[in-house]
Design a protein around this motif. Structure first.
Motif, short mmCIF file in Angstrom:
data_model
loop_
_atom_site.label_atom_id
_atom_site.label_comp_id
_atom_site.label_asym_id
_atom_site.label_seq_id
_atom_site.Cartn_x
_atom_site.Cartn_y
_atom_site.Cartn_z
N ASP A 1 15.15 -4.56 -1.60
CA ASP A 1 14.71 -3.47 -0.72
C ASP A 1 14.96 -2.09 -1.32
OD1 ASP A 1 13.84 -5.25 1.18
OD2 ASP A 1 15.71 -5.22 2.33
N ASP A 2 15.58 -2.03 -2.49
CA ASP A 2 15.85 -0.73 -3.11
C ASP A 2 14.65 -0.18 -3.88
OD1 ASP A 2 18.45 -0.68 -2.17
OD2 ASP A 2 19.25 -1.73 -3.93
N TYR A 3 13.51 -0.89 -3.81
CA TYR A 3 12.36 -0.47 -4.62
C TYR A 3 11.88 0.94 -4.29
CZ TYR A 3 9.48 -1.78 -0.54
OH TYR A 3 8.92 -1.88 0.71
N VAL A 4 12.17 1.43 -3.09
CA VAL A 4 11.73 2.79 -2.74
C VAL A 4 12.50 3.85 -3.55
CG1 VAL A 4 10.92 2.22 -0.44
CG2 VAL A 4 13.32 2.85 -0.78
N ASP A 5 13.63 3.45 -4.14
CA ASP A 5 14.40 4.36 -4.99
C ASP A 5 14.01 4.20 -6.45
OD1 ASP A 5 15.92 5.37 -2.82
OD2 ASP A 5 17.25 3.64 -2.92
N CYS B 1 15.72 5.98 -13.91
CA CYS B 1 16.55 6.94 -14.65
C CYS B 1 17.91 6.34 -14.99
CB CYS B 1 16.72 8.21 -13.83
SG CYS B 1 15.22 9.21 -13.69
N LYS B 2 18.49 5.58 -14.07
CA LYS B 2 19.80 4.97 -14.32
C LYS B 2 19.72 3.85 -15.35
CE LYS B 2 21.68 6.03 -9.74
NZ LYS B 2 22.10 5.48 -8.43
N ALA B 3 18.58 3.16 -15.37
CA ALA B 3 18.44 2.03 -16.29
C ALA B 3 18.06 2.46 -17.70
CB ALA B 3 17.39 1.05 -15.75
N TYR B 4 17.51 3.65 -17.84
CA TYR B 4 17.02 4.11 -19.14
C TYR B 4 18.18 4.42 -20.08
CZ TYR B 4 14.44 6.86 -22.57
OH TYR B 4 13.90 7.35 -23.73
N VAL C 1 6.71 -9.34 -0.50
CA VAL C 1 6.08 -8.31 -1.33
C VAL C 1 6.12 -6.99 -0.55
CG1 VAL C 1 4.59 -9.83 -2.68
CG2 VAL C 1 3.77 -8.99 -0.49
N PRO C 2 6.19 -5.86 -1.25
CA PRO C 2 6.19 -5.74 -2.71
C PRO C 2 7.48 -6.27 -3.32
CG PRO C 2 6.64 -3.62 -1.70
CD PRO C 2 6.29 -4.54 -0.58
N TRP C 3 7.33 -7.01 -4.40
CA TRP C 3 8.46 -7.53 -5.17
C TRP C 3 8.47 -6.78 -6.50
CZ3 TRP C 3 12.36 -10.46 -3.56
CH2 TRP C 3 13.19 -11.09 -4.49
N VAL C 4 9.46 -5.94 -6.67
CA VAL C 4 9.51 -5.06 -7.84
C VAL C 4 10.63 -5.52 -8.77
CG1 VAL C 4 9.66 -2.67 -8.64
CG2 VAL C 4 8.70 -3.16 -6.38
N VAL C 5 10.28 -5.71 -10.03
CA VAL C 5 11.25 -6.20 -11.02
C VAL C 5 11.38 -5.16 -12.13
CG1 VAL C 5 11.82 -8.03 -12.66
CG2 VAL C 5 10.69 -8.59 -10.49
N LEU C 6 12.60 -4.69 -12.36
CA LEU C 6 12.88 -3.70 -13.39
C LEU C 6 13.76 -4.32 -14.46
CD1 LEU C 6 12.73 -0.76 -14.40
CD2 LEU C 6 14.74 -0.27 -13.00
N GLU D 1 0.84 -1.20 0.00
CA GLU D 1 0.00 0.00 0.00
C GLU D 1 0.87 1.25 0.00
OE1 GLU D 1 -3.29 -2.17 2.94
OE2 GLU D 1 -1.98 -0.56 3.66
N ASN D 2 1.87 1.25 0.87
CA ASN D 2 2.75 2.40 0.99
C ASN D 2 3.50 2.67 -0.32
OD1 ASN D 2 4.32 4.47 2.53
ND2 ASN D 2 6.01 3.05 2.13
N PHE D 3 3.97 1.62 -0.96
CA PHE D 3 4.72 1.78 -2.21
C PHE D 3 3.84 2.36 -3.31
CE2 PHE D 3 6.29 -0.07 -6.28
CZ PHE D 3 7.45 0.70 -6.37
N ILE D 4 2.64 1.83 -3.45
CA ILE D 4 1.73 2.30 -4.51
C ILE D 4 1.29 3.74 -4.25
CG2 ILE D 4 -0.56 1.98 -5.53
CD1 ILE D 4 -0.17 -1.05 -5.08
N VAL D 5 0.91 4.03 -3.02
CA VAL D 5 0.33 5.33 -2.68
C VAL D 5 1.38 6.44 -2.61
CG1 VAL D 5 -0.89 6.61 -0.87
CG2 VAL D 5 -1.65 4.31 -1.52
N ASN D 6 2.58 6.11 -2.13
CA ASN D 6 3.58 7.15 -1.88
C ASN D 6 4.76 7.16 -2.84
OD1 ASN D 6 2.25 8.25 0.44
ND2 ASN D 6 2.96 6.47 1.62
N TYR D 7 4.90 6.14 -3.67
CA TYR D 7 6.04 6.07 -4.57
C TYR D 7 5.64 5.84 -6.03
CZ TYR D 7 8.85 5.74 -0.31
OH TYR D 7 9.44 6.00 0.90
N LEU D 8 4.90 4.76 -6.27
CA LEU D 8 4.63 4.36 -7.65
C LEU D 8 3.81 5.40 -8.40
CD1 LEU D 8 5.21 2.02 -9.58
CD2 LEU D 8 3.03 1.00 -8.89
N TYR D 9 2.90 6.07 -7.73
CA TYR D 9 2.05 7.05 -8.40
C TYR D 9 2.87 8.18 -9.03
CZ TYR D 9 2.63 10.99 -5.22
OH TYR D 9 3.15 12.06 -4.55
N LYS D 10 4.08 8.41 -8.51
CA LYS D 10 4.91 9.51 -9.01
C LYS D 10 5.29 9.33 -10.47
CE LYS D 10 6.90 10.61 -4.47
NZ LYS D 10 8.14 10.69 -3.66
#
Length: 259
Positions: free
Chosen positions: A198-202, A208-211, A186-191, A58-67
């Motif tokens: 645990d770096d998913y909050v960044d 930007c670094k992967a692009y 979870v959350p399990w984030v795959v880029l 919930e925290n990741f979606i509401v406070n990070y992913l929406y950005k």
């Protein structure tokens, strides 16, 4: 003291112009026949494996992913949501969710929303609304999200009540089971195929670094990331032409002798 100059100036000048014309035509023809490389700006693949009542999800979606939608990074990302998480399947295909029956309901509702509105720009506002309610402990009011984001509830409710949503959840179960390396929480984030752990909050800086596209997104400009520079074809041709002109002039001087 004698000045150094090329003899027969007028005839030499005419010959020089002829040489330059020939060289310019050769360079132009070569450039026209050579394909110009265009930088590929493929989107990054970003997948979030989550469950509806997980506090960290919930925290990741509401406070990070929406950005990603607010700062425009969604334009370089193919975002996929997988609402299943740590649920378990019993022998009769009954799904048991980590945080209880309500989580199974909301996982299925969100799976139905993703199916009903496949474009991430269409289903993410609804998912965000539901997760924002669960984040506040108001998950029982999830149906208010239909009105809040102005969408027709029928396709989602039909999907849920018909049992098709359960089938979608079984598909999500297969997807998360197939992960390599396996998910451990979870959350399990795959880029782009790599789990962020645990770096998913960044997530912003990691995207930007992967692009690898040629144009750095505006949201990445403040992160001091290296920008890929591409060769300017026009300047390269100009430099070649200038060099050929100089060589032609020196050759004429050498042929006629220098006094």
């Amino acid at each position: 003291m004698e000045a150094h100059h090329c003899n027969n100036r007028r005839s030499n000048l005419l010959l020089l112009l002829l040489l330059v014309s020939v060289v310019a035509n050769l360079i132009t023809a070569s450039a026209a026949s050579s394909p110009i490389a265009i930088a590929s700006e493929e989107k990054l693949e970003l997948t979030l494996y989550y469950e509806a009542l997980c506090p960290f999800c919930e925290n990741f979606i509401v406070n990070y992913l929406y950005k990603l939608f607010d700062n425009g990074l969604i334009s370089i990302v193919d975002l996929k949501l997988s609402p299943y998480g740590n649920a378990k399947i019993r022998s009769n295909d009954t799904i048991v969710c980590q945080h209880g029956a309500w989580e199974c309901v909301l996982n299925t509702v969100e799976a139905c929303a993703i199916h009903a509105w496949p474009a991430v720009s269409d289903h993410f506002p609804f998912v965000y609304c539901v997760e924002n309610l669960t984040y506040k402990g108001e998950y029982a009011n999830w149906e208010t999200c239909f009105q809040k984001v102005n969408v027709d509830p029928k396709p989602v409710l039909d999907c849920y009540t018909s049992g098709f949503g359960h089938e979608l959840e079984l598909q999500y179960a297969d997807e998360i089971k197939a992960l390599e390396p396996p998910h451990t929480y979870v959350p399990w984030v795959v880029l782009d195929g790599q789990p962020l752990y645990d770096d998913y909050v960044d997530i912003i800086s990691l995207i930007c670094k992967a692009y690898k596209g040629s144009k750095t997104p505006e949201a990445c400009l403040g992160l001091s990331l290296p920008v890929t520079k591409h060769k300017d074809t026009d300047n390269t041709l100009d430099n070649k032409l200038l060099g050929c002109m100089l060589l032609a002039w020196l050759s004429l001087c050498r042929i006629n002798g220098i006094k």
